[in-house]
Design a protein around this motif. Structure first.
Motif, PDB file in Angstrom:
ATOM      1  N   UNK A 100     -23.176  41.228  -8.421  1.00 43.28           N
ATOM      2  CA  UNK A 100     -22.041  42.021  -8.916  1.00 43.28           C
ATOM      3  C   UNK A 100     -20.790  41.769  -8.064  1.00 43.28           C
ATOM      4  N   UNK A 101     -20.975  41.655  -6.754  1.00 40.24           N
ATOM      5  CA  UNK A 101     -19.828  41.401  -5.869  1.00 40.24           C
ATOM      6  C   UNK A 101     -19.206  40.053  -6.219  1.00 40.24           C
ATOM      7  N   UNK A 102     -20.058  39.068  -6.502  1.00 37.56           N
ATOM      8  CA  UNK A 102     -19.510  37.747  -6.843  1.00 37.56           C
ATOM      9  C   UNK A 102     -18.660  37.813  -8.111  1.00 37.56           C
ATOM     10  N   UNK A 103     -19.173  38.597  -9.059  1.00 34.93           N
ATOM     11  CA  UNK A 103     -18.408  38.756 -10.309  1.00 34.93           C
ATOM     12  C   UNK A 103     -17.017  39.349 -10.024  1.00 34.93           C
ATOM     13  N   UNK A 104     -16.982  40.312  -9.127  1.00 33.28           N
ATOM     14  CA  UNK A 104     -15.700  40.957  -8.791  1.00 33.28           C
ATOM     15  C   UNK A 104     -14.784  39.982  -8.042  1.00 33.28           C
TER      16      UNK A 104
ATOM     17  N   UNK B 251     -14.727  36.873  -8.322  1.00 36.40           N
ATOM     18  CA  UNK B 251     -14.246  35.866  -9.279  1.00 36.40           C
ATOM     19  C   UNK B 251     -13.244  36.453 -10.269  1.00 36.40           C
ATOM     20  N   UNK B 252     -13.288  37.779 -10.446  1.00 38.50           N
ATOM     21  CA  UNK B 252     -12.403  38.444 -11.413  1.00 38.50           C
ATOM     22  C   UNK B 252     -11.797  39.694 -10.778  1.00 38.50           C
TER      23      UNK B 252
ATOM     24  N   UNK C 145     -10.336  31.479   5.470  1.00 37.99           N
ATOM     25  CA  UNK C 145     -11.188  32.593   5.062  1.00 37.99           C
ATOM     26  C   UNK C 145     -10.578  33.402   3.936  1.00 37.99           C
ATOM     27  N   UNK C 146     -11.142  34.566   3.725  1.00 40.76           N
ATOM     28  CA  UNK C 146     -10.624  35.477   2.696  1.00 40.76           C
ATOM     29  C   UNK C 146     -11.055  36.897   3.063  1.00 40.76           C
ATOM     30  N   UNK C 147     -10.085  37.807   3.055  1.00 32.82           N
ATOM     31  CA  UNK C 147     -10.408  39.227   3.232  1.00 32.82           C
ATOM     32  C   UNK C 147      -9.953  39.901   1.948  1.00 32.82           C
ATOM     33  N   UNK C 148     -10.941  40.334   1.183  1.00 34.24           N
ATOM     34  CA  UNK C 148     -10.685  40.883  -0.151  1.00 34.24           C
ATOM     35  C   UNK C 148     -11.019  42.366  -0.197  1.00 34.24           C
TER      36      UNK C 148
ATOM     37  N   UNK D  49     -12.478  51.524  -6.822  1.00 33.33           N
ATOM     38  CA  UNK D  49     -12.879  52.139  -8.105  1.00 33.33           C
ATOM     39  C   UNK D  49     -13.521  51.104  -9.035  1.00 33.33           C
ATOM     40  N   UNK D  50     -14.327  50.237  -8.449  1.00 30.97           N
ATOM     41  CA  UNK D  50     -14.924  49.161  -9.245  1.00 30.97           C
ATOM     42  C   UNK D  50     -15.956  49.714 -10.237  1.00 30.97           C
ATOM     43  N   UNK D  51     -16.578  50.851  -9.887  1.00 29.56           N
ATOM     44  CA  UNK D  51     -17.605  51.419 -10.765  1.00 29.56           C
ATOM     45  C   UNK D  51     -17.064  51.690 -12.160  1.00 29.56           C
ATOM     46  N   UNK D  52     -15.742  51.852 -12.270  1.00 34.05           N
ATOM     47  CA  UNK D  52     -15.128  52.169 -13.563  1.00 34.05           C
ATOM     48  C   UNK D  52     -15.220  50.989 -14.526  1.00 34.05           C
ATOM     49  N   UNK D  53     -15.382  49.780 -13.971  1.00 35.76           N
ATOM     50  CA  UNK D  53     -15.402  48.629 -14.870  1.00 35.76           C
ATOM     51  C   UNK D  53     -16.645  47.764 -14.721  1.00 35.76           C
TER      52      UNK D  53
END
Ligand SMILES: O=C(O)CCC(=O)C(=O)O
Length: 284
Positions: free
Chosen positions: A42-46, A48-49, A64-67, A71-75
Protein backbone atom coordinates in the motif's frame (compact mmCIF):
# COMPACT_ATOMS: atom_id res chain seq x y z
CA UNK A 1 -17.21 -8.65 12.93
CA UNK A 2 -15.12 -9.10 16.10
CA UNK A 3 -11.34 -9.16 16.00
CA UNK A 4 -9.39 -12.39 15.68
CA UNK A 5 -7.25 -13.14 18.79
CA UNK A 6 -4.22 -12.09 16.75
CA UNK A 7 -5.71 -8.62 16.42
CA UNK A 8 -5.89 -8.23 20.16
CA UNK A 9 -2.92 -7.17 22.27
CA UNK A 10 -2.79 -6.72 26.03
CA UNK A 11 -0.31 -4.12 27.26
CA UNK A 12 1.46 -4.96 30.52
CA UNK A 13 0.71 -2.41 33.30
CA UNK A 14 4.43 -1.72 33.63
CA UNK A 15 4.60 -0.61 29.98
CA UNK A 16 1.69 1.79 30.46
CA UNK A 17 3.32 3.14 33.61
CA UNK A 18 6.56 3.72 31.71
CA UNK A 19 4.72 5.45 28.86
CA UNK A 20 3.04 7.81 31.32
CA UNK A 21 6.32 8.57 33.02
CA UNK A 22 8.60 8.88 29.97
CA UNK A 23 6.15 10.05 27.27
CA UNK A 24 7.17 7.29 24.86
CA UNK A 25 7.67 3.55 24.78
CA UNK A 26 8.17 0.62 22.41
CA UNK A 27 6.01 -2.47 21.94
CA UNK A 28 7.61 -5.51 20.37
CA UNK A 29 5.99 -7.90 17.88
CA UNK A 30 2.58 -6.25 17.86
CA UNK A 31 1.81 -6.57 14.15
CA UNK A 32 1.70 -9.84 12.21
CA UNK A 33 3.63 -10.20 8.95
CA UNK A 34 0.38 -10.13 6.93
CA UNK A 35 -0.05 -6.47 7.96
CA UNK A 36 3.55 -5.62 7.12
CA UNK A 37 3.26 -7.21 3.65
CA UNK A 38 -0.06 -5.55 2.97
CA UNK A 39 1.14 -2.13 4.12
CA UNK A 40 4.40 -2.33 2.17
CA UNK A 41 2.37 -2.80 -1.01
CA UNK A 42 0.00 0.00 0.00
CA UNK A 43 2.86 2.40 0.80
CA UNK A 44 4.37 1.74 -2.62
CA UNK A 45 1.06 2.58 -4.25
CA UNK A 46 1.00 5.89 -2.38
CA UNK A 47 4.62 6.71 -3.23
CA UNK A 48 3.82 6.07 -6.88
CA UNK A 49 0.62 8.15 -6.72
CA UNK A 50 1.09 11.03 -4.21
CA UNK A 51 -2.04 12.55 -2.72
CA UNK A 52 -3.23 16.16 -2.78
CA UNK A 53 -1.58 17.05 0.54
CA UNK A 54 1.62 15.07 -0.07
CA UNK A 55 4.95 16.73 0.67
CA UNK A 56 8.36 16.08 -0.86
CA UNK A 57 10.65 17.26 1.94
CA UNK A 58 13.90 16.49 0.09
CA UNK A 59 15.65 19.62 -1.08
CA UNK A 60 16.22 19.92 -4.80
CA UNK A 61 19.50 18.35 -5.84
CA UNK A 62 19.80 16.24 -2.69
CA UNK A 63 19.92 12.46 -2.84
CA UNK A 64 17.21 10.18 -1.47
CA UNK A 65 13.60 11.06 -0.87
CA UNK A 66 11.71 12.20 2.21
CA UNK A 67 8.02 11.86 1.49
CA UNK A 68 5.11 12.85 3.72
CA UNK A 69 1.40 12.30 3.18
CA UNK A 70 -1.73 12.62 5.33
CA UNK A 71 -5.27 11.25 5.71
CA UNK A 72 -4.40 8.45 3.31
CA UNK A 73 -7.09 6.17 4.79
CA UNK A 74 -9.66 8.36 3.02
CA UNK A 75 -8.51 7.12 -0.36
CA UNK A 76 -6.74 3.81 0.27
CA UNK A 77 -8.51 0.66 1.43
CA UNK A 78 -5.38 -0.98 2.93
CA UNK A 79 -4.64 2.07 5.10
CA UNK A 80 -8.28 2.11 6.18
CA UNK A 81 -8.17 -1.60 7.08
CA UNK A 82 -4.90 -1.20 8.99
CA UNK A 83 -5.92 1.79 11.11
CA UNK A 84 -9.31 0.27 12.00
CA UNK A 85 -8.84 -3.52 12.05
CA UNK A 86 -5.31 -4.16 13.28
CA UNK A 87 -4.85 -4.33 17.06
CA UNK A 88 -3.67 -0.69 17.12
CA UNK A 89 -7.00 0.94 18.11
CA UNK A 90 -7.16 -1.41 21.08
CA UNK A 91 -3.52 -0.67 21.92
CA UNK A 92 -4.37 3.06 21.83
CA UNK A 93 -7.41 2.50 24.08
CA UNK A 94 -5.28 0.82 26.73
CA UNK A 95 -2.65 3.56 26.81
CA UNK A 96 -5.27 6.32 26.89
CA UNK A 97 -7.57 4.54 29.36
CA UNK A 98 -10.38 5.20 26.85
CA UNK A 99 -13.76 3.48 26.59
CA UNK A 100 -14.02 4.40 22.90
CA UNK A 101 -11.42 5.28 20.32
CA UNK A 102 -11.78 7.43 17.20
CA UNK A 103 -9.22 7.74 14.45
CA UNK A 104 -7.70 11.20 14.13
CA UNK A 105 -5.45 10.77 11.07
CA UNK A 106 -2.57 8.91 9.48
CA UNK A 107 0.77 10.40 8.46
CA UNK A 108 3.11 8.49 6.19
CA UNK A 109 6.78 9.44 6.48
CA UNK A 110 9.12 7.62 4.13
CA UNK A 111 12.87 8.21 4.09
CA UNK A 112 14.55 6.42 1.25
CA UNK A 113 18.27 5.46 1.51
CA UNK A 114 20.75 8.36 1.37
CA UNK A 115 18.25 10.98 2.54
CA UNK A 116 19.86 13.85 4.42
CA UNK A 117 16.72 15.62 5.61
CA UNK A 118 15.98 15.26 9.28
CA UNK A 119 12.60 15.38 10.98
CA UNK A 120 13.10 18.47 13.22
CA UNK A 121 12.55 18.34 16.97
CA UNK A 122 8.88 19.04 17.63
CA UNK A 123 5.83 18.20 19.69
CA UNK A 124 2.72 17.07 17.81
CA UNK A 125 -0.05 18.78 19.76
CA UNK A 126 0.80 22.37 18.75
CA UNK A 127 0.00 21.43 15.11
CA UNK A 128 -3.33 19.85 15.93
CA UNK A 129 -6.92 21.07 16.35
CA UNK A 130 -7.38 18.97 19.44
CA UNK A 131 -6.99 19.15 23.22
CA UNK A 132 -7.25 16.76 26.13
CA UNK A 133 -5.23 13.90 27.53
CA UNK A 134 -6.73 11.11 25.42
CA UNK A 135 -4.61 11.64 22.31
CA UNK A 136 -1.85 9.28 21.21
CA UNK A 137 0.45 8.44 18.30
CA UNK A 138 1.57 5.00 17.25
CA UNK A 139 4.52 4.87 14.85
CA UNK A 140 4.82 1.66 12.84
CA UNK A 141 7.89 1.01 10.68
CA UNK A 142 7.66 -1.34 7.71
CA UNK A 143 11.45 -1.77 7.64
CA UNK A 144 14.03 -2.36 10.32
CA UNK A 145 14.77 1.10 11.71
CA UNK A 146 17.88 2.29 13.54
CA UNK A 147 19.24 5.67 14.58
CA UNK A 148 21.27 5.60 11.36
CA UNK A 149 18.22 4.99 9.17
CA UNK A 150 16.08 7.54 11.02
CA UNK A 151 14.20 5.82 13.83
CA UNK A 152 12.19 8.33 15.89
CA UNK A 153 13.96 9.59 19.03
CA UNK A 154 12.35 11.18 22.09
CA UNK A 155 13.28 13.49 24.95
CA UNK A 156 12.34 11.53 28.02
CA UNK A 157 9.71 13.23 30.17
CA UNK A 158 9.32 16.29 27.90
CA UNK A 159 5.52 15.79 27.81
CA UNK A 160 5.53 16.87 31.45
CA UNK A 161 7.31 20.18 30.94
CA UNK A 162 3.94 22.00 30.81
CA UNK A 163 4.91 23.70 27.54
CA UNK A 164 3.59 23.95 24.01
CA UNK A 165 6.32 25.00 21.58
CA UNK A 166 5.74 26.80 18.28
CA UNK A 167 5.25 24.28 15.47
CA UNK A 168 7.76 24.29 12.63
CA UNK A 169 7.03 23.70 8.98
CA UNK A 170 8.91 20.46 8.20
CA UNK A 171 10.20 21.39 4.77
CA UNK A 172 7.75 23.75 3.14
CA UNK A 173 8.35 27.08 4.85
CA UNK A 174 5.43 28.73 3.00
CA UNK A 175 3.24 27.46 5.81
CA UNK A 176 5.41 28.92 8.60
CA UNK A 177 3.27 32.08 8.99
CA UNK A 178 0.18 30.04 9.78
CA UNK A 179 1.97 28.29 12.60
CA UNK A 180 3.12 31.61 14.04
CA UNK A 181 -0.53 32.51 14.71
CA UNK A 182 -0.61 30.11 17.62
CA UNK A 183 1.76 32.39 19.53
CA UNK A 184 3.62 29.58 21.31
CA UNK A 185 7.15 30.11 22.54
CA UNK A 186 10.08 29.05 20.35
CA UNK A 187 11.63 25.65 20.92
CA UNK A 188 15.03 25.85 22.61
CA UNK A 189 18.02 24.65 20.58
CA UNK A 190 17.87 21.01 21.60
CA UNK A 191 20.80 19.83 19.46
CA UNK A 192 23.15 22.49 20.84
CA UNK A 193 22.43 21.29 24.39
CA UNK A 194 21.71 17.65 23.77
CA UNK A 195 23.76 16.54 26.79
CA UNK A 196 21.16 18.27 29.02
CA UNK A 197 18.47 15.82 27.94
CA UNK A 198 17.90 12.11 28.16
CA UNK A 199 17.15 10.86 24.67
CA UNK A 200 15.18 7.63 24.23
CA UNK A 201 15.38 5.50 21.11
CA UNK A 202 14.91 1.90 20.22
CA UNK A 203 16.07 -0.25 17.31
CA UNK A 204 12.94 -1.47 15.58
CA UNK A 205 11.92 -4.46 13.50
CA UNK A 206 8.80 -4.50 11.33
CA UNK A 207 5.98 -5.56 13.66
CA UNK A 208 7.29 -3.42 16.56
CA UNK A 209 5.66 -0.03 17.20
CA UNK A 210 6.54 3.15 19.08
CA UNK A 211 3.89 4.88 21.16
CA UNK A 212 4.20 8.54 22.09
CA UNK A 213 2.34 11.28 23.93
CA UNK A 214 1.41 14.35 21.81
CA UNK A 215 3.58 16.67 23.91
CA UNK A 216 6.72 14.54 23.87
CA UNK A 217 9.51 16.21 21.90
CA UNK A 218 10.73 13.96 19.11
CA UNK A 219 13.03 13.98 16.13
CA UNK A 220 14.52 11.64 13.55
CA UNK A 221 17.73 11.78 11.57
CA UNK A 222 17.75 11.45 7.81
CA UNK A 223 18.30 7.97 6.44
CA UNK A 224 22.07 7.50 6.13
CA UNK A 225 21.72 3.86 5.12
CA UNK A 226 22.89 3.21 1.57
CA UNK A 227 20.34 0.50 0.90
CA UNK A 228 17.80 0.26 3.73
CA UNK A 229 14.51 2.11 3.33
CA UNK A 230 12.72 3.69 6.32
CA UNK A 231 9.01 3.50 5.71
CA UNK A 232 7.17 4.75 8.80
CA UNK A 233 3.48 5.33 9.39
CA UNK A 234 2.18 7.38 12.32
CA UNK A 235 -1.41 6.68 13.34
CA UNK A 236 -3.10 9.18 15.63
CA UNK A 237 -5.96 8.05 17.86
CA UNK A 238 -8.17 9.89 20.35
CA UNK A 239 -10.44 8.78 23.17
CA UNK A 240 -13.95 9.91 24.06
CA UNK A 241 -12.63 12.79 26.19
CA UNK A 242 -10.55 14.50 23.47
CA UNK A 243 -12.09 17.73 22.17
CA UNK A 244 -11.95 19.56 18.88
CA UNK A 245 -10.00 22.80 19.28
CA UNK A 246 -10.57 25.71 16.88
CA UNK A 247 -7.59 27.78 18.08
CA UNK A 248 -5.71 29.50 15.23
CA UNK A 249 -2.51 28.19 13.71
CA UNK A 250 -3.19 24.44 13.43
CA UNK A 251 -2.74 22.27 10.36
CA UNK A 252 -6.45 22.63 9.59
CA UNK A 253 -5.46 25.95 8.01
CA UNK A 254 -3.15 24.23 5.52
CA UNK A 255 -4.83 25.10 2.18
CA UNK A 256 -3.93 21.78 0.59
CA UNK A 257 -5.43 19.83 3.47
CA UNK A 258 -8.53 22.01 3.40
CA UNK A 259 -9.04 21.14 -0.23
CA UNK A 260 -8.68 17.45 0.50
CA UNK A 261 -10.97 17.18 3.51
CA UNK A 262 -14.74 17.57 3.82
CA UNK A 263 -16.08 20.67 5.51
CA UNK A 264 -15.50 20.46 9.26
CA UNK A 265 -18.77 20.74 11.15
CA UNK A 266 -17.29 20.23 14.62
CA UNK A 267 -17.44 23.16 17.03
CA UNK A 268 -14.85 24.09 19.63
CA UNK A 269 -15.14 21.64 22.53
CA UNK A 270 -16.99 18.94 20.55
CA UNK A 271 -15.89 15.38 20.92
CA UNK A 272 -13.68 14.29 18.02
CA UNK A 273 -16.14 11.98 16.34
CA UNK A 274 -17.48 12.46 12.83
CA UNK A 275 -17.21 11.10 9.31
CA UNK A 276 -13.65 12.48 9.23
CA UNK A 277 -12.78 11.12 12.70
CA UNK A 278 -14.57 7.76 12.77
CA UNK A 279 -15.01 5.49 15.76
CA UNK A 280 -12.67 2.49 15.39
CA UNK A 281 -12.87 0.76 18.77
CA UNK A 282 -14.71 -1.16 20.13
CA UNK A 283 -15.43 -2.54 16.68
CA UNK A 284 -19.01 -3.75 17.27
O1 LIG B 1 8.80 9.54 10.98
C1 LIG B 1 9.40 10.56 11.34
O2 LIG B 1 10.51 10.88 10.90
C2 LIG B 1 8.77 11.47 12.36
C3 LIG B 1 7.54 10.94 12.98
C4 LIG B 1 6.78 11.96 13.73
O3 LIG B 1 7.16 13.10 13.83
C5 LIG B 1 5.54 11.55 14.37
O4 LIG B 1 5.16 10.39 14.29
O5 LIG B 1 4.88 12.43 14.99
Amino acid sequence: MGKTPEESFTIPDETIRRYKQDGATVLRGVLGSHWIDKMRDAVQEILDHPGGAAMEYTKEGNTGRYYGDFFIWRRNEAFRDFMANSCLPEVAAQFMGAREVAFFYDQLLVKEPNTKEETPWHQDLPYWPVRGEQVISIWAPFDAATVESGVVQYIKGSHKWGKMFAPKAFGDTSFADTYKKAGFEALPDIDANIEDYEVLHWEMEPGDVLVHHPLTLHYARGNASKTGRRRGLALRYVGEEAQYDTRPGTFMENPRLKKLLPEITLKDGDRLLSELFPKVWPST
